[in-house]
Design a protein around this motif. Structure first.
Motif, PDB file in Angstrom:
ATOM      1  N   THR A 100      20.655 -12.595  18.626  1.00 39.18           N
ATOM      2  CA  THR A 100      21.551 -11.841  19.502  1.00 39.18           C
ATOM      3  C   THR A 100      20.746 -11.004  20.473  1.00 39.18           C
ATOM      4  O   THR A 100      19.575 -10.681  20.227  1.00 39.18           O
ATOM      5  CB  THR A 100      22.491 -10.915  18.702  1.00 39.18           C
ATOM      6  N   GLU A 101      21.380 -10.637  21.586  1.00 44.06           N
ATOM      7  CA  GLU A 101      20.771  -9.758  22.579  1.00 44.06           C
ATOM      8  C   GLU A 101      21.818  -8.760  23.058  1.00 44.06           C
ATOM      9  O   GLU A 101      23.027  -8.999  22.938  1.00 44.06           O
ATOM     10  CB  GLU A 101      20.215 -10.572  23.762  1.00 44.06           C
ATOM     11  N   ARG A 102      21.344  -7.653  23.623  1.00 46.41           N
ATOM     12  CA  ARG A 102      22.241  -6.613  24.106  1.00 46.41           C
ATOM     13  C   ARG A 102      22.271  -6.625  25.623  1.00 46.41           C
ATOM     14  O   ARG A 102      21.233  -6.747  26.280  1.00 46.41           O
ATOM     15  CB  ARG A 102      21.779  -5.242  23.603  1.00 46.41           C
ATOM     16  N   ARG A 103      23.462  -6.483  26.185  1.00 43.10           N
ATOM     17  CA  ARG A 103      23.640  -6.421  27.628  1.00 43.10           C
ATOM     18  C   ARG A 103      24.668  -5.340  27.953  1.00 43.10           C
ATOM     19  O   ARG A 103      25.594  -5.079  27.183  1.00 43.10           O
ATOM     20  CB  ARG A 103      24.133  -7.766  28.185  1.00 43.10           C
ATOM     21  N   ARG A 104      24.505  -4.740  29.150  1.00 41.94           N
ATOM     22  CA  ARG A 104      25.455  -3.743  29.624  1.00 41.94           C
ATOM     23  C   ARG A 104      26.715  -4.446  30.115  1.00 41.94           C
ATOM     24  O   ARG A 104      26.652  -5.477  30.784  1.00 41.94           O
ATOM     25  CB  ARG A 104      24.836  -2.927  30.751  1.00 41.94           C
TER      26      ARG A 104
END
Length: 290
Positions: free
Chosen positions: A5-9
């Protein structure tokens, strides 16, 4: 190794109120699969279980069928990576003496997370490369009947069990899943990926690495629809039952009917459609059949 998983605004709008917040997304990166050092396929996948994915892909291609046919699988660097390892290229080395089919030698294949192996919609290809037969209702392998006998109530329980086992889906809402069950509904293994076919390859590849092929006593449950390719992967791994929460394609039904695969679609609650292989279902009544 890449992250799952990755985090994005994200800009969030709820009932006219606007705010910004971080959101958890499923990761998607390319994976190049090489066979004995030669490029074979590229697929968009969720990082993780890459060796199993590559092994399972080669099972569906008719290249591998047993753990002893596999020498090793390693990550390697690409020419554009400056010699660094990005964990996006795997090289599968076959054991000495294992032949490489022409289908693997003569082409480079591009696969995607949505459609899988494009342009290989051929029943003949499966017929000529499948290592194990799935008993046909007209000519069963065992005169006593099929090895797997399913209660419809067991099938009805599989989607909820699958969903409860999707750990990454709960955080992202963006992954497909595939799981192997026993005929009694016991969960054996589950894999998640941005692509349905990748999730199945990861399951099959792990089974190959553990010496578990063919999977003649298993039920394959997938999220989404049942495409020809997923039916193909089930047949190539010796899986007798494929169940999906959505619709099958016409070619998937044709392949199931020809090979004896039990194909179940629209599996939701106690409702389901059986498109082929109904001889494996323990049906109490024939009322209502057209």
């Amino acid at each position: 190794m890449g992250r799952v998983t990755e985090r994005r605004r994200v800009l969030r709008i709820r009932d006219g109120a606007v705010s910004t917040r971080p959101d958890t997304l499923v990761a998607e990166e390319p994976l190049e699969i090489r066979l004995n050092g030669k490029p074979l396929a590229i697929t968009m996948r969720t990082p993780g279980d890459d060796f199993a994915l590559a092994a399972g892909f080669l099972v569906s291609e008719g290249v591998l069928g047993a753990a002893e046919e596999l020498a090793n699988i390693v990550y390697c660097a690409g020419a554009t990576d400056g010699g660094s390892n990005t964990y996006n290229i795997v090289d599968v080395r076959l054991a000495p003496g294992v032949p490489v089919p022409d289908i693997a030698l003569e082409r480079n294949v591009y696969t995607t997370s949505s459609c899988g192996l494009c342009g290989k919609a051929s029943l003949d290809a499966v017929r000529t490369t499948a290592r194990w037969s799935i008993e046909n209702p007209e000519e069963p392998d065992d005169p006593a009947g099929p090895r797997v006998r399913l209660e419809p109530s067991v099938l009805s329980s599989l989607p909820d069990t699958l969903r409860a086992s999707q750990r990454v889906f709960e955080r992202t809402g963006g992954l497909h899943a595939a799981a192997l069950f026993t005929a009694e509904g016991e969960l054996l293994d589950v894999r998640e990926d941005v692509g349905r076919h990748n999730a199945v390859d990861k399951l099959v590849g792990r089974a190959l690495q553990q010496g578990g092929l063919p999977l003649r006593d298993s039920v394959l449950m997938v999220s989404g629809r049942a495409s020809f390719e997923l039916a193909q992967k089930a047949v190539m791994a010796g899986i007798p039952v494929l169940a999906a929460v959505s619709a099958p394609s016409s070619l998937a039904v044709d392949l199931a009917a020809e090979t004896g695969l039990t194909l179940v679609g629209f599996l939701r609650g106690s409702s389901m459609n059986v498109y082929a292989g109904e001889h494996r279902l323990a049906l109490r009544t024939t009322a209502g059949r057209a």
